[in-house]
Write a protein that holds these residues in place. Structure first.
Motif: not given
Length: 345
Positions: A90-96
């Protein structure tokens, strides 16, 4: 580095465009971009054009806010120190920016009128040619088919058009097509479609190289075409913008995505006059509702007299077109407004 033939195309068309009518030359907004793009072309070559430092501003928009994978991992480590149970995916998807990419592709898929225009949105994606810095899977369990922002923008444009056509269109004309994403979308799904992009150098060279890499001799370029006189593109191709008056074929659909907004009104008016003379039935515009930033003075960043979406609609109305569909939120979440215009009668 750039091969001799592609370099010759850039140099020749840069020389030719200096001698054409001013309405075909790069406008105030594009002055700095032309110099920067030429530098990247020479220093970095066509093979990685999607990663040029200039690409994300001028023709290859990105999702997210510039967080690299390495920086995202650093921030993930920081997040873990302040909160237990952080979900890495979730964290990576939000930033990417991947959630925005999925959202746009899902909207295009749900919006598309497949009864009017059958179209496969899941089996084809953006090529890795040009080394894209972002490649988001169209489904969470399939990393083979990926898309970027420009590709998704064109899917939204075509999804809007699908609401208004009576049958699948077979010929498309575009001005300012960037690296050729619209051509890639159409030609990868229909071997008989005709697509012609008219653009200024050096994006003329970029799109010519890209589509030739993907589709070979299905693509006509101006590497070996005469500099003047009638211009025939029997299938698909990329031509200099100033050769539009010489183009002999007619088309069903005209598309402009985020480039009329970067021009001055007289330049856009000239293009509208020309494309309306090619027999088009539909004109699709994705351009700014408010227009680009107004330049403080000639030579400064911005447009001298910003062209808005409504001004574009008015120009086409003079040629007998009416707005058949006007789309903003929730279909398009940006400063752009998507118009589908249809010729009356």
């Amino acid at each position: 580095m750039v091969s001799a033939s592609w370099n010759d195309l850039t140099e020749r068309t840069l020389c030719e465009i200096e001698g054409v009518n001013e309405q075909f030359r790069p406008t105030n907004f594009w002055g700095p971009g032309l110099r920067e793009l030429l530098h990247d072309l020479q220093e970095r070559g066509l093979e990685e054009f999607k990663r040029w430092p200039t690409a994300s501003f001028w023709f290859y928009p990105l999702y997210g806010d510039g967080y690299s994978p390495a920086l995202s991992e650093e921030l993930l480590d920081v997040a873990r120190t302040s909160r237990e149970g952080v979900n890495p995916g979730y964290f990576r998807a939000a930033l990417s920016g991947s959630r925005d990419a999925w959202r746009d592709h899902d909207v295009a898929s749900a919006w598309w009128n497949t009864e009017r225009w059958p179209f496969d949105l899941r089996s084809h994606g953006e090529s890795r040619v040009g080394r894209p810095p972002q490649a988001f899977p169209v489904t969470k369990d399939d990393s083979a088919v990926t898309v970027g922002r420009a590709y998704n923008n064109y899917l939204l444009v075509l999804a809007a058009l699908s609401q208004h056509v009576d049958a699948p269109p077979s010929s498309f004309l575009e001005i300012g097509g960037g690296f050729g994403a619209l051509g890639e979308i159409l030609m990868s799904r229909d071997e008989n479609v005709r697509y012609v992009d008219a653009d200024i150098p050096p994006l003329l060279t970029v799109a010519s190289w890209y589509l030739t890499e993907l589709f070979g001799d299905r693509v006509t370029t101006c590497l070996d075409r005469p500099d003047a006189g009638p211009l025939t593109v029997p299938n698909s191709g990329v031509v200099p913008n100033y050769r539009l008056p010489d183009l002999e074929e007619d088309f069903e659909v005209f598309v402009n995505s985020f480039s009329f907004q970067e021009m001055e009104p007289d330049v856009v008016e000239n293009y509208v006059d020309l494309v309306c003379g090619t027999g088009i039935r539909y004109a699709v515009s994705l351009n700014s509702r408010e227009g680009k930033q107004r330049a403080a003075a000639p030579g400064e960043h911005g447009a001298l007299d910003p062209v808005t979406s409504e001004r574009i609609a008015t120009m086409f109305a003079r040629h007998g077109f009416e707005v058949a569909g006007r789309y903003n939120d929730p279909y398009v979440r940006s400063a752009g407004e998507l118009l589908v215009m249809k010729r009356r009668g």
